[in-house]
Design an enzyme around this catalytic site. Structure first.
Site, PDB file in Angstrom:
ATOM      1  N   ASP A  24       7.192  -1.154  11.908  1.00  0.00           N
ATOM      2  CA  ASP A  24       8.403  -1.625  11.298  1.00  0.00           C
ATOM      3  C   ASP A  24       9.305  -2.483  12.112  1.00  0.00           C
ATOM      4  OD1 ASP A  24       6.941  -0.836   8.998  1.00  0.00           O
ATOM      5  OD2 ASP A  24       8.665   0.652   8.225  1.00  0.00           O
ATOM      6  N   SER A  26       0.050  12.029   8.877  1.00  0.00           N
ATOM      7  CA  SER A  26       1.247  12.901   8.738  1.00  0.00           C
ATOM      8  C   SER A  26       2.058  12.374   9.868  1.00  0.00           C
ATOM      9  CB  SER A  26       0.798  14.191   8.648  1.00  0.00           C
ATOM     10  OG  SER A  26       2.273  14.991   8.588  1.00  0.00           O
ATOM     11  N   LYS A  42      -0.393  10.381   4.475  1.00  0.00           N
ATOM     12  CA  LYS A  42       0.364  11.661   4.007  1.00  0.00           C
ATOM     13  C   LYS A  42       1.684  11.389   4.334  1.00  0.00           C
ATOM     14  CE  LYS A  42       0.331  16.575   4.943  1.00  0.00           C
ATOM     15  NZ  LYS A  42       1.695  16.996   5.618  1.00  0.00           N
TER      16      LYS A  42
END
Length: 562
Positions: free
Chosen positions: A309, A298, A323
């Site tokens: 990224d 999460s 999640k």
């Protein structure tokens, strides 16, 4: 979705998932919804009035709510009022009480004894003079022998400013002590440990994302920078998540102005948001390594995904939980709550990292995840990459390939270290913990006199001696784990005793010494003292420390605006 959004603290409090205290307001129903609700109401009343036996209406209602949620995703849940109190404490990162960590030590006739594991630094119990190892045998004059966890919560927790008197039996002292403690607000720290691994490498262990996490994080980072930190290991292993806002604010400290941190998309327009970094991050250009594992979930995955990224940090460890859902919490009138998924979140490259699921089949969801984890443990990094379809491949800012679906795949995979059968037996039975308590009881006066208030000296100089190790083996033997020169025929005695040869156990000696020292450190000081000891034998961390060249290369490109 809005094309550009610079978040503010106030806006975040209104928008992101898992915010406490939100009440269900007026709802406008469509005709189909109204008819379905009427049907549910009719069935509830009919069962209450006509069933052959009297039913518990409250329990029936809770079962109905749970039944509805079971048809949704695996993370939409109902939290009853009693558990909600504990959840609130956990996410608020504080409670009111006397400020101890405790354990219930088995005693005669099954009557547990409440024992102080450690005192919380700066808390009321430390101020009152309680020590690790103290046995609390009475509370306000009433016996505490045989206490349960519920008894501890009921009698030692309490409103700030109220007093409680505990009667203590201290190992090594013949007489009991009476100590009056004034309850206070006790912080529950989410930064479990922050210290320098070497002269330029900081280490920060983050346990979860609660209301105080960002403030704790910033305080720890400033302290590490003042000690000379030029690069950081951010340990998110075992971090199951929490407040999305905290993950966004912490990610912001590593990213440059305008870089996307995370976006979320839901059925309702108000759930569609994108969050971008603001100017002035605390650690925008220095090398970072993030440690993750299968229990990182999460909010942890938001941080790892954003930094991966944007090629901002090297992700090291094992594939994360997966999640990618945002929950919002709605309080019900009786203090219970519904935690309902309102959106999915996406990393800056557009990845949805949620593990696929079939609505309503939670058992299959978790079983599948466990099977995948076991499968990945046996695969090489190249095999894992070949296992992932092209449709789940995305690219970072500099064109590196990253993957969606089922968690964040680290840039460098470090497989979990297999625990030996001997250490498994020790840990499964809690034998090392029992021994440390036994050893401290018999050496309490000497240990406290030498090491109280000397944490750094203990961490740097204390050693588990050969004599202490031999005492542990004798203690373990009494618990049914025996170290011998040669195993007896059959290998076990009456199916209860496990035998291990000295050659087998010798391979675990370094781990065992660190384990015992870490348990002692935790009892003498606090939970944070565990990590400087155990990290010395932590395989993932040691592997990560060899990877600063690629991590520094990422920070260079990020500093150039790549």
């Amino acid at each position: 979705m809005r094309q550009r959004k610079f978040y503010t603290f106030g806006a975040m409090l209104l928008l992101v998932g898992m915010l406490l205290g939100v009440q269900i307001g007026a709802v406008i129903f469509h005709d189909d919804t109204a008819r379905a609700l009427k049907k549910l109401e009719d069935a509830f009343i009919l069962i209450n009035q006509r069933y052959v036996e009297e039913v518990d209406s409250a329990e029936l209602a809770e079962r109905a709510i749970k039944g509805m949620l079971e048809a949704l995703d695996p993370h939409s849940v109902y939290i009853d009022a009693e558990r909600m109190k504990r959840v609130t404490e956990d996410f608020d990162a504080s409670f009111e009480g006397i400020g101890i960590g405790y354990e219930l030590v088995p005693g005669p006739d099954g009557q547990d004894t409440l024992t102080v594991l450690n005192v919380i630094p700066g808390g009321p119990s430390e101020e009152a003079g309680l020590l690790s190892g103290d046995r609390i045998i009475a509370v306000d004059g009433a016996s505490a022998i045989g206490y349960t966890h519920e008894d501890v919560q009921r009698n030692l927790k309490g409103p700030r400013g109220t007093r409680v008197t505990v009667t203590v039996l201290r190992p090594g002292y013949p007489d009991t002590l009476e100590v009056t403690i004034t309850r206070d607000k006790i912080p529950i720290y989410t930064v479990l440990s922050a210290y320098m691994l070497d002269e330029k490498t900081g280490y920060l262990k983050l346990d979860r994302f609660a209301r105080t996490t960002y403030a704790e994080f910033m305080q720890a980072m400033r302290r590490l920078k003042a000690q000379g930190m030029e690069r950081l290991v951010l340990d998110l292993r075992g971090n199951a998540g929490g407040y999305m806002e905290m993950a966004i604010r912490i990610s912001d400290e590593f990213l440059k102005e305008g870089q996307l941190i995370v976006s979320q998309r839901g059925r309702l327009p108000e759930t569609n948001e994108a969050y971008y970094a603001r100017p002035g991050g605390l650690f925008e250009d220095k090398p970072v390594i993030v440690l993750v594992d299968e229990h990182s979930a999460s909010a942890s995955e938001i941080v790892a995904g954003a930094l991966q990224d944007h090629d901002r940090a090297l992700i090291v460890g094992r594939r994360t939980f997966g999640k990618g859902l945002v929950q919002k919490q709605y309080l019900l009138d009786d203090g219970s709550a519904l935690r309902v998924t309102v959106a999915r979140y996406y990393t800056p490259s557009g990845r949805l990292i949620q593990t696929p699921y079939d609505n309503g089949d939670r058992e299959d969801y978790y079983r599948t995840k466990l099977e995948l984890q076991k499968e990945f443990e046996t695969m090489s990094a190249e095999e894992i990459l070949n296992h992932i379809p092209d449709s789940l491949k995305f690219t970072t800012d500099t064109g590196r390939v990253v993957f969606a679906g089922g968690g964040i795949l680290p840039d460098y995979i470090v497989k979990g270290e297999r625990t030996s059968p001997f250490l498994q037996a020790v840990l499964r039975g809690g034998v090392e913990n029992d021994f440390v308590r036994y050893w401290l009881d018999r050496n309490a006066e000497t240990v406290h006199a030498r090491w109280d208030g000397r944490r750094d000296a203990f961490l740097n100089t204390f050693e588990v001696t050969d004599e202490m190790l031999a005492a542990f083996y004798r203690f373990a033997g009494e618990k049914g784990i025996r170290v011998v020169d040669e195993k007896p025929a059959g290998g076990e005695e009456n199916g209860k005793v496990q035998y291990f040869t000295r050659d087998e156990v010798g391979q675990d000696e370094a781990q065992l010494r660190a384990l015992l020292k870490g348990r002692i450190a935790t009892r003498l000081y606090d939970r944070s003292a565990w990590y400087p000891v155990i990290n010395r034998i932590d395989r993932t961390l040691n592997e990560a420390m060899k990877l600063w060249a690629p991590a520094e290369n990422l920070s260079f490109h990020h500093g150039e605006g790549g």
